[in-house]
Structure formats: structure tokens, C-alpha cells
Write a protein that holds these residues in place. Structure first.
Motif, PDB file in Angstrom:
ATOM      1  N   ARG A 133     -22.297 -34.329  52.518  1.00 61.25           N
ATOM      2  CA  ARG A 133     -23.358 -33.347  52.732  1.00 61.25           C
ATOM      3  C   ARG A 133     -22.952 -32.079  51.996  1.00 61.25           C
ATOM      4  O   ARG A 133     -21.762 -31.834  51.776  1.00 61.25           O
ATOM      5  CB  ARG A 133     -23.536 -33.063  54.219  1.00 61.25           C
ATOM      6  N   VAL A 134     -23.936 -31.287  51.633  1.00 58.46           N
ATOM      7  CA  VAL A 134     -23.672 -30.047  50.893  1.00 58.46           C
ATOM      8  C   VAL A 134     -22.658 -29.178  51.624  1.00 58.46           C
ATOM      9  O   VAL A 134     -21.787 -28.576  51.008  1.00 58.46           O
ATOM     10  CB  VAL A 134     -24.992 -29.266  50.662  1.00 58.46           C
ATOM     11  N   ASP A 135     -22.735 -29.163  52.950  1.00 58.45           N
ATOM     12  CA  ASP A 135     -21.824 -28.330  53.738  1.00 58.45           C
ATOM     13  C   ASP A 135     -20.500 -29.030  54.063  1.00 58.45           C
ATOM     14  O   ASP A 135     -19.660 -28.489  54.769  1.00 58.45           O
ATOM     15  CB  ASP A 135     -22.498 -27.846  55.020  1.00 58.45           C
ATOM     16  N   GLY A 136     -20.311 -30.246  53.564  1.00 52.34           N
ATOM     17  CA  GLY A 136     -19.067 -30.979  53.783  1.00 52.34           C
ATOM     18  C   GLY A 136     -18.885 -31.504  55.199  1.00 52.34           C
ATOM     19  O   GLY A 136     -17.820 -32.010  55.538  1.00 52.34           O
ATOM     20  N   SER A 137     -19.922 -31.405  56.038  1.00 51.27           N
ATOM     21  CA  SER A 137     -19.777 -31.783  57.437  1.00 51.27           C
ATOM     22  C   SER A 137     -19.644 -33.293  57.648  1.00 51.27           C
ATOM     23  O   SER A 137     -19.007 -33.729  58.597  1.00 51.27           O
ATOM     24  CB  SER A 137     -20.951 -31.248  58.268  1.00 51.27           C
ATOM     25  N   ARG A 138     -20.240 -34.069  56.789  1.00 46.64           N
ATOM     26  CA  ARG A 138     -20.095 -35.531  56.821  1.00 46.64           C
ATOM     27  C   ARG A 138     -19.782 -35.986  55.411  1.00 46.64           C
ATOM     28  O   ARG A 138     -20.261 -35.403  54.446  1.00 46.64           O
ATOM     29  CB  ARG A 138     -21.373 -36.199  57.315  1.00 46.64           C
ATOM     30  N   TRP A 139     -19.015 -37.078  55.318  1.00 53.59           N
ATOM     31  CA  TRP A 139     -18.548 -37.507  54.008  1.00 53.59           C
ATOM     32  C   TRP A 139     -18.229 -38.992  54.015  1.00 53.59           C
ATOM     33  O   TRP A 139     -18.032 -39.607  55.061  1.00 53.59           O
ATOM     34  CB  TRP A 139     -17.327 -36.697  53.596  1.00 53.59           C
ATOM     35  N   THR A 140     -18.166 -39.534  52.804  1.00 51.30           N
ATOM     36  CA  THR A 140     -17.770 -40.924  52.593  1.00 51.30           C
ATOM     37  C   THR A 140     -16.726 -40.930  51.488  1.00 51.30           C
ATOM     38  O   THR A 140     -16.906 -40.278  50.455  1.00 51.30           O
ATOM     39  CB  THR A 140     -18.977 -41.795  52.185  1.00 51.30           C
ATOM     40  N   MET A 141     -15.637 -41.661  51.718  1.00 47.94           N
ATOM     41  CA  MET A 141     -14.571 -41.777  50.725  1.00 47.94           C
ATOM     42  C   MET A 141     -14.330 -43.242  50.389  1.00 47.94           C
ATOM     43  O   MET A 141     -14.558 -44.121  51.218  1.00 47.94           O
ATOM     44  CB  MET A 141     -13.271 -41.168  51.249  1.00 47.94           C
ATOM     45  N   ARG A 142     -13.862 -43.440  49.166  1.00 45.11           N
ATOM     46  CA  ARG A 142     -13.499 -44.780  48.709  1.00 45.11           C
ATOM     47  C   ARG A 142     -12.020 -44.783  48.341  1.00 45.11           C
ATOM     48  O   ARG A 142     -11.537 -43.878  47.675  1.00 45.11           O
ATOM     49  CB  ARG A 142     -14.330 -45.177  47.489  1.00 45.11           C
ATOM     50  N   HIS A 143     -11.335 -45.826  48.798  1.00 38.75           N
ATOM     51  CA  HIS A 143      -9.944 -46.068  48.429  1.00 38.75           C
ATOM     52  C   HIS A 143      -9.908 -47.406  47.709  1.00 38.75           C
ATOM     53  O   HIS A 143     -10.603 -48.347  48.103  1.00 38.75           O
ATOM     54  CB  HIS A 143      -9.044 -46.179  49.659  1.00 38.75           C
ATOM     55  N   GLU A 144      -9.081 -47.483  46.697  1.00 39.77           N
ATOM     56  CA  GLU A 144      -8.839 -48.763  46.039  1.00 39.77           C
ATOM     57  C   GLU A 144      -7.332 -48.992  46.047  1.00 39.77           C
ATOM     58  O   GLU A 144      -6.557 -48.077  45.772  1.00 39.77           O
ATOM     59  CB  GLU A 144      -9.388 -48.771  44.621  1.00 39.77           C
ATOM     60  N   ILE A 145      -6.950 -50.221  46.384  1.00 37.95           N
ATOM     61  CA  ILE A 145      -5.544 -50.589  46.443  1.00 37.95           C
ATOM     62  C   ILE A 145      -5.256 -51.529  45.284  1.00 37.95           C
ATOM     63  O   ILE A 145      -5.935 -52.548  45.113  1.00 37.95           O
ATOM     64  CB  ILE A 145      -5.193 -51.256  47.789  1.00 37.95           C
TER      65      ILE A 145
END
Length: 149
Positions: A83-95
């Protein structure tokens, strides 16, 4: 690739099939995520100053290749939605294994929680600036903040 963890797979991280157990993948992703946030100035000390911590709503793992004992791995971390305000987020990790083969992809969806009120919270402006400097994936998307009712 934004590598935030490199290390060896230990005996304790192996399952009965002689490959890395499912929960070890999530543990390595979490370590990479915390290392990434620390590199941005969002270490535990900074977050605890505001009684804020990260919380996960969902974690999804896609296994593509086996990882064995004593294998050396690299774990990336990048922001793919926020979200623009950084309140919710999604991250991706690759191993990745030491031979360069991708062994897994982890997608996590999270937010910030007020550790005293036990309710979702926004990052203070000074910390939000740090968070928004997270490495972004090629497919990064920004969402508008949801209005409060």
C-alpha cells in the motif's frame, strides 16, 4: 538478485526423505526478511521503540527442487506489493542452491502490528521511509490505502 541470507543447510533442517524439511524453507525466508529490514534501518530496536512489529497473514511456498544436507543456499527478498502508506505488503523470497538452481519461491503477505494494543498499525513516517526503500521486484505494484470506516 537481492540476497539477504547465505548459509548451509544443517542436519536439523532435514526430513525423513533426506531433503530440507518444509518449515526450514519458511525459516530461511523469515531470516532473509529480517536481515533485509535490518539493512534498511528497521531492526528490532527501531521497531520496538514504537512498539511495532511485522505480522504475517499468509505464507505460500512453491517447491521446485530438492535441497540436501550441507547444501549452501542463497535467499533473496524483495517487495512485490505494498500500500502507498506501507501498512500492508507482500514480499517474495527465492531460495537458490549453490549450483544456481532455484529450489523454492516463498510469497508472504503481512502488515505491522502495535505490540501493546495488538491491533494493526501504520509505521511512523521516519520508519516508513526506510521500509519503502526495500528492494522491489520487477513486478512491483503499489495499492492505495483503504479508507477507515
Amino acid at each position: 538478485m537481492n540476497v539477504f541470507y547465505e548459509g548451509q543447510v544443517l542436519w536439523s533442517q532435514i526430513d525423513a526423505n533426506q531433503h530440507m524439511r518444509h518449515s526450514a524453507y519458511a525459516d530461511f525466508g523469515a531470516q532473509a526478511r529480517l536481515t533485509m529490514m535490518e539493512s534498511l534501518g528497521l531492526d528490532l530496536k527501531a521497531l520496538l521503540k514504537y512498539n511495532i512489529g511485522p505480522v504475517l497473514f499468509r505464507e505460500e511456498l512453491f517447491y521446485t527442487r530438492e535441497v540436501g544436507i550441507n547444501e549452501r543456499i542463497k535467499v533473496s527478498c524483495e517487495l512485490i506489493k505494498s500500500r502507498v502508506d506501507g501498512s500492508r505488503w507482500t514480499m517474495r523470497h527465492e531460495i537458490f542452491r549453490s549450483d544456481g538452481v532455484k529450489a523454492a519461491t516463498i510469497i508472504v503477505e503481512g502488515a505491522w502490528i502495535d505490540l501493546e494494543k495488538r491491533k494493526l498499525a501504520a509505521l511512523p513516517a521516519e520508519l516508513m521511509e526506510h521500509f519503502m526503500n526495500s528492494p522491489q521486484g520487477h513486478d512491483y505494484m503499489e495499492e492505495q490505502a483503504k479508507p477507515k470506516n
